[in-house]
Design a protein around this motif. Sequence first.
Motif, mmCIF file in Angstrom:
data_model
loop_
_atom_site.group_PDB
_atom_site.id
_atom_site.type_symbol
_atom_site.label_atom_id
_atom_site.label_comp_id
_atom_site.label_asym_id
_atom_site.label_seq_id
_atom_site.Cartn_x
_atom_site.Cartn_y
_atom_site.Cartn_z
ATOM 1 N N ILE A 53 0.853 -1.207 0.000
ATOM 2 C CA ILE A 53 0.000 0.000 0.000
ATOM 3 C C ILE A 53 0.884 1.250 0.000
ATOM 4 O O ILE A 53 0.649 2.197 -0.746
ATOM 5 C CB ILE A 53 -0.943 -0.003 1.228
ATOM 6 C CG1 ILE A 53 -1.938 -1.149 1.095
ATOM 7 C CG2 ILE A 53 -1.682 1.312 1.359
ATOM 8 C CD1 ILE A 53 -2.786 -1.388 2.337
ATOM 9 N N GLU A 102 -3.855 0.298 8.791
ATOM 10 C CA GLU A 102 -3.800 -0.357 7.486
ATOM 11 C C GLU A 102 -5.161 -0.379 6.785
ATOM 12 O O GLU A 102 -5.264 -0.110 5.593
ATOM 13 C CB GLU A 102 -3.268 -1.783 7.665
ATOM 14 C CG GLU A 102 -2.999 -2.468 6.345
ATOM 15 C CD GLU A 102 -2.425 -3.852 6.529
ATOM 16 O OE1 GLU A 102 -1.709 -4.060 7.511
ATOM 17 O OE2 GLU A 102 -2.701 -4.716 5.677
ATOM 18 N N CYS A 113 -5.932 1.407 3.279
ATOM 19 C CA CYS A 113 -6.352 0.590 2.144
ATOM 20 C C CYS A 113 -7.638 1.159 1.545
ATOM 21 O O CYS A 113 -7.766 1.301 0.330
ATOM 22 C CB CYS A 113 -6.530 -0.845 2.623
ATOM 23 S SG CYS A 113 -6.847 -1.977 1.290
ATOM 24 N N PHE A 158 -4.634 -9.793 0.250
ATOM 25 C CA PHE A 158 -4.707 -8.365 -0.041
ATOM 26 C C PHE A 158 -4.998 -8.143 -1.525
ATOM 27 O O PHE A 158 -5.879 -7.365 -1.892
ATOM 28 C CB PHE A 158 -3.388 -7.688 0.359
ATOM 29 C CG PHE A 158 -3.222 -6.324 -0.246
ATOM 30 C CD1 PHE A 158 -3.958 -5.258 0.239
ATOM 31 C CD2 PHE A 158 -2.373 -6.105 -1.323
ATOM 32 C CE1 PHE A 158 -3.832 -4.002 -0.335
ATOM 33 C CE2 PHE A 158 -2.249 -4.865 -1.894
ATOM 34 C CZ PHE A 158 -2.976 -3.810 -1.397
ATOM 35 N N PHE A 204 -8.353 -6.409 -2.655
ATOM 36 C CA PHE A 204 -8.175 -5.074 -3.239
ATOM 37 C C PHE A 204 -8.706 -5.047 -4.672
ATOM 38 O O PHE A 204 -9.314 -4.064 -5.107
ATOM 39 C CB PHE A 204 -6.678 -4.714 -3.211
ATOM 40 C CG PHE A 204 -6.426 -3.243 -3.399
ATOM 41 C CD1 PHE A 204 -6.691 -2.338 -2.383
ATOM 42 C CD2 PHE A 204 -5.939 -2.747 -4.593
ATOM 43 C CE1 PHE A 204 -6.469 -0.985 -2.552
ATOM 44 C CE2 PHE A 204 -5.708 -1.396 -4.766
ATOM 45 C CZ PHE A 204 -5.979 -0.522 -3.744
#
Lengths: 554, 320
Positions: B91, B106, B110, B148, B152
């Motif tokens: 990130i 975090e 994000c 992730f 994402f």
Amino acid sequence: MARPRGATMNLPIVVPPVRGESTPGYAVRLAEANVWDDAASMFKDMGKGIFIHQLKSLGMLKNSLMELTELPLTELSINDDKFSALYYDDARCFKNLRALTPRVCPRCIKESCTLQDCWELHGIDMCLKHNVSLVSKCPNCQCSLDWHSSLLQGECNHCHSNLEQSTPLEAPPVYLTKLLKHGPKKQKLLLRDLFLCSQRITRPFDSMLENYERPNRDVSWAKYLEDAYELLSNKEYFLSWINALYSNRNHLKILGRRAILLPAMELIDNLYLDWPITKIALPHMPANPEIAFELNEVSSPYANIRPSRLLGAPSNKSLQSQTDIYGVARVIGLTKGNPVTKAVAYQLITPTNQAKVSRNSIFDLSTISADFKAISTLTPYDGPQLKPLSHYHPIWPLFNSTGLDMLNYIKNGKLPGSINSSMSSFLGSFEPQIFSLFRCLHLQLHKIQNEELTLNQARKIMGISWNDAQALIEENILNYTTDGRGTKNLVKGEDVIRALRTWVFLPRVCKIHGLNRTTVRLQLEKLEISPVISTNIYTKNLRIMTAIQQLIKS
Amino acid sequence: MIIRRPTTLAFLKKRFRYPQMNNIQKAIEKAHKSYGLKAKALMICARSGCGKTETVLSYMDKYNKQYTATHKIGPILYIGLSEKITPNGIITLIYNELGIKKSSNETERCGKLALILKRLNIELIIIDEIQHVLPEHTHAKTQECADFFKSFMDKTKIPFVFVGTPKSTRLLHIFKVPKTKAGNLKDHSPKDKLAIAEKEEEQLLHRTRKPVHIKPFAHNSIAWTKILESFQQIIGVPCIKLSHEETALRCWLASKGFLKRMANFLEEAIEEVEEDQQITLSDLADAYDDLNNFNPESFGNPFTLEPHELNKWLGLEVQP
């Protein structure tokens, strides 16, 4: 331009500033566009320091925004022609006029989604468009608003309730009603005058108007602005203040009416618009001001107000008679030809806060008036006319003799001289008079016999240039040593006196006697008298002294 | 300051296209098209020096150039991972590429990143050196990274292009391992893990296109001859004909068909050759001597060997 990989940090999304938007408000909008919750986080994350500190200086804030957005300063300053121009005024009293916490009109926010410039100005506590009070605290949770992106939606950043919930409508104060009647350009001038006058309200008997202390950030301007409007528009109110000035500054009367009325004069002269008080002709200084001024009947609006700086310094009566370089120039009658720097160089007056004269210098009129009082009873001198004071500058200060010492010499009969008895101007009464500084210098020369002077001091006493001084050193007439730090060239005082006795320094002679150096040199050439060292230094003998005496007479 | 010769610097700045590049870029384009709805990632695998980074950068520049006049940032982002990378680190790298720093937890970072990428109309994210998320690099963070990427991609609908070494495909087969009561992943026994794997589906596999593998060029391929001709065009100084059959073979033996190695030899030769002189086999031989650290047990210098020795060497190289 697309950002090259590894380029310096700046914001990827840049929104242009909107007309009427405040700079901190723009920072909030920029933070919101780049998905920060508030401007402070954006500044912190992007390494631009603490936002609240930057708020104190719009210049600093704009520089940071320039770096973050890569927008030119002109684009960030599109609102400078409006209220924010006040913040950039040279005078210090216009500093700290902005609120550091946001205040918003919820109705305007709904319409424009921007934080307006005029909401930040202290003293304007209402929206000029909607006639509603500006909101600085959440009506629901009573928390102070912050520079948070939720403001742009008209919501509290703590409880997210709508700020429009309970905005009370209220009647604006008189000065704001007046303000609303004018267009933006005149509004700015009117506000400027009001803020200027409110400075006077906070320290009524102080001669300092706008050049020294910054106003305290916590000042509640609304009350002062109301009083200022009253003072500017009500003649009687103003005259009663004049009356109070007479009683409070009476100890300065020896310096003339200008010293007493200085606060009022400063105010009137600095106003931009025509107010009722600008038409008042301030009374001439009477022989006895307490009798001649007839407004004693009107009670002074400031009779009970103690003078105090906005910064919250303890009240001190001596502040009443302090003034800046403009004030002192006005009081002692200095003109362009006689600037304050010159008066300080002659040590006729001395700043109280620093040795050098600058825009921040402060002078105490009480001290000046006490000095002047001590020499005001001197008897006039009617001896031969000597050279004016300015001709001895810059030799004079080197002998630790002040202008007041000179006057004391005159008083004690050691020197010829006189004081003008009109007293219309302190320096004016002093400088045009002729007295002998030159004799005084001779009396004091022996003081440097056993002293070490810097080369610069020696050069000034001898009235020669650096080149001539260098020539004297090369000829071993002056022997110099360095001081402990090895920075200054030191010359023995006895060498200087010996040189003055042995040599004739043409620039010095010409300066003292007001002669043209080229003419003198030509005359000496005709008489076949040539310089021995450099082009200006001659051997002291009967021929050259006679020649110079003849030139002075002719 | 000592700097390289202008001719060397000019050579380093030049790029050329080769046939394989087009095929790979077509595959990237297909992943790119999946932006906005059911985004699908692409894995590009190749050994170091095959030109994979050059290929993706070339694709990125081609698209981003269209936005240079109006946008600060083009629609394709490129980030290179470093060792011991974590999702939070990824990130941060994406934020850095956008030109901003952001400090918060975090989850918030994000979420905000997804929002700003949407505002900036980012359509594709290229992640180079993806092998750094594999276990030997990241100390058991691989699964977190895979999670992730998956979440994402679901959230932003922006496809990823992963670029890395051949073993990087292991990332696609990482499965989600639930934490034990103690919250420690390591507490699972291998047997448990196998059981979990049977129940769980691979997180990324179903959101990824078929991996594309780039191989070094073969010694007798037309592509290799064309590559050498392209090098000849951009070399900027007089040089012997590289695409000549024998010289091409020498070049292949020296570089084993890896573009990066060949480019390194040429860079060295350009830097060392006398001014106004032609680059000869001797110059290339010197460059080989100076740079050959990947082939220590070779038969000698391919640029100085006799032709029959070359064939002998080639016979050994192409042995199954």
